[in-house]
Write an enzyme that holds these catalytic residues in place. Structure first.
Site, PDB file in Angstrom:
ATOM      1  N   ASP A  92      50.431  43.848  33.732  1.00  7.98           N
ATOM      2  CA  ASP A  92      49.214  44.295  33.050  1.00  7.98           C
ATOM      3  C   ASP A  92      49.300  45.809  32.891  1.00  7.98           C
ATOM      4  OD1 ASP A  92      48.540  45.458  35.449  1.00  7.98           O
ATOM      5  OD2 ASP A  92      46.834  44.167  35.843  1.00  7.98           O
ATOM      6  N   GLN A 194      39.310  41.895  22.903  1.00  8.06           N
ATOM      7  CA  GLN A 194      38.120  42.201  23.683  1.00  8.06           C
ATOM      8  C   GLN A 194      36.871  41.877  22.851  1.00  8.06           C
ATOM      9  OE1 GLN A 194      37.734  42.898  26.808  1.00  8.06           O
ATOM     10  NE2 GLN A 194      39.808  43.417  27.489  1.00  8.06           N
ATOM     11  N   GLY A 221      38.734  40.412  29.123  1.00  4.81           N
ATOM     12  CA  GLY A 221      37.301  40.648  29.238  1.00  4.81           C
ATOM     13  C   GLY A 221      36.477  39.412  29.498  1.00  4.81           C
ATOM     14  N   ASP A 271      46.743  33.485  34.454  1.00  8.00           N
ATOM     15  CA  ASP A 271      47.025  34.106  35.750  1.00  8.00           C
ATOM     16  C   ASP A 271      45.722  34.269  36.495  1.00  8.00           C
ATOM     17  OD1 ASP A 271      46.318  37.343  36.171  1.00  8.00           O
ATOM     18  OD2 ASP A 271      46.160  36.605  34.118  1.00  8.00           O
TER      19      ASP A 271
END
Length: 376
Positions: A92, A194, A221, A271
């Site tokens: 990330d 997002q 998000g 994940d």
């Protein structure tokens, strides 16, 4: 890097595929164990490969940048050689830490200034720096630098944040495309959708991300406190817009039910820290439902942790033994529980794949969602 779409379910939007990388194939749908600081907590790389059968693991840019630091990782030849994992790695970008370090960071157009949680030192992450750092870490899949908005979030804030995230994405793409990897294998960049829980913003973001024509796309998000049904609504909207010939990654999700419902909406990659974090607190996910192994009812239960699941850990050790280890605060207890939970999560997505290929995923999913989330 190439995504090969293989099977589509007739009664849902679920599908199977293979993402080909220089470190090996990733069979989707897939769950990716989280290795924040260069390791999946309490789990050895041999166990990840041989027992859990993970295709890919995650690393965290913020944590790896602070410790052990880029110089050591570069000297080692990248994270793969440093930690001994020879499969694909996704990192990330640090964007989630921007979200979680609210009291110790400042967001500006240039990027984010933050204080280290380790020693209080000040650092700056820009979109360009996030690309360079992930190049140095050596991830196969690099995530764009974005702002993850909280829930609830005012519409105007979400709209302004989204616009900035899109401007940051352009800078990420420019930096990524103008640089090369350090270690002789291909790396690829995934943008992140997002827009909080607002349909118009999610639609705008998904269309913009799709127009960037990268090798894969992520949905961020969500799973930040909003109701599950709202998460599914946003996920379905976005999946219907993102290109079908690219993998879709729903970040930070989630429970077994979340994963199955999201697979049905067209998501390929997941994940979450839940299987390992909950394991360390004594919560086990099993093929029959959820167990709190600390409870008195398991004290004398000498049956395997989960015989149906298979695998050495889940069939060799008893519930009574694991409960004893957890109460005695033995490190092995956290290790066994973590391996078990990750084995279950990887079993779950492989079962989903099998049922998509067999054509009965939708009916199987409806049965499993209720079954897996019951408390035993």
């Amino acid at each position: 890097m190439k995504f090969e779409l293989q099977t589509k379910d007739a009664k849902s939007k679920a599908r199977t595929g293979v993402l080909h990388t220089d470190h090996g194939p990733i069979h989707t749908p897939i769950f990716m164990p989280v290795g924040t600081a260069g390791t999946v907590k309490a789990v050895h790389q041999r166990e990840l490969k041989e027992d859990i059968e993970a295709d890919i693991i995650l690393g965290n840019t913020y944590h790896l940048y602070l410790r052990p630091g880029l110089e050591l990782l570069e000297n080692a030849g990248g994270l793969h050689k440093f930690n001994g994992w020879n499969g694909p790695i996704l990192t990330d970008s640090g964007g989630y830490q921007v979200y979680s370090l609210a009291e110790n960071r400042k967001i500006e157009e240039k990027g984010v200034t933050f204080q280290s949680h380790i020693d209080g030192s000040r650092h700056v992450f820009t979109p360009e720096a996030a690309m360079d750092i992930q190049r140095s870490i050596g991830a196969d899949i690099i995530m764009a630098f974005d702002e993850c908005t909280p829930y609830p979030c005012e519409y105007d804030y979400a709209k302004n944040s989204l616009a900035m995230t899109h401007r940051w994405l352009k800078r990420c793409c420019e930096r990524f495309d103008s640089t090369e990897g350090r270690y002789g294998y291909e790396q690829t960049l995934f943008p992140i959708v997002q827009g909080s829980v607002y349909q118009d913003l999610r639609k705008e973001s998904a269309e913009f991300i799709a127009s960037c024509e990268r090798d894969g796309n992520a949905i961020g998000g969500l799973a930040v406190g909003e109701p599950a049904e709202m998460m599914y609504e946003m996920t379905e909207l976005v999946c219907d817009i993102l290109p079908a010939d690219k993998p879709r990654y729903l970040m930070g999700v989630g429970t077994p039910a979340n994963i199955l419902e999201s697979i049905a909406l067209g998501v390929d990659m997941f994940d979450c820290v839940m299987p390992t974090r909950n394991a360390r607190n004594g919560m086990l996910f099993t093929t029959q439902g959820i167990i709190n192994i600390r409870n008195e009812k398991w004290k004398n239960d000498l049956s395997p942790i989960d015989e149906e699941l298979g695998g050495y850990v889940s069939t060799y050790h008893s519930k009574a033994y694991l409960r004893h280890l957890v109460h005695a605060k033995e490190i092995l207890g956290a290790q066994i529980a973590s391996i078990h939970n990750l084995t279950f999560y990887l079993w779950l997505v492989r079962q989903a794949r099998t049922h998509i290929e067999a054509g009965d995923f939708a009916s199987w999913k409806n049965i499993m969602v209720d079954k897996l989330m019951q408390r035993l």
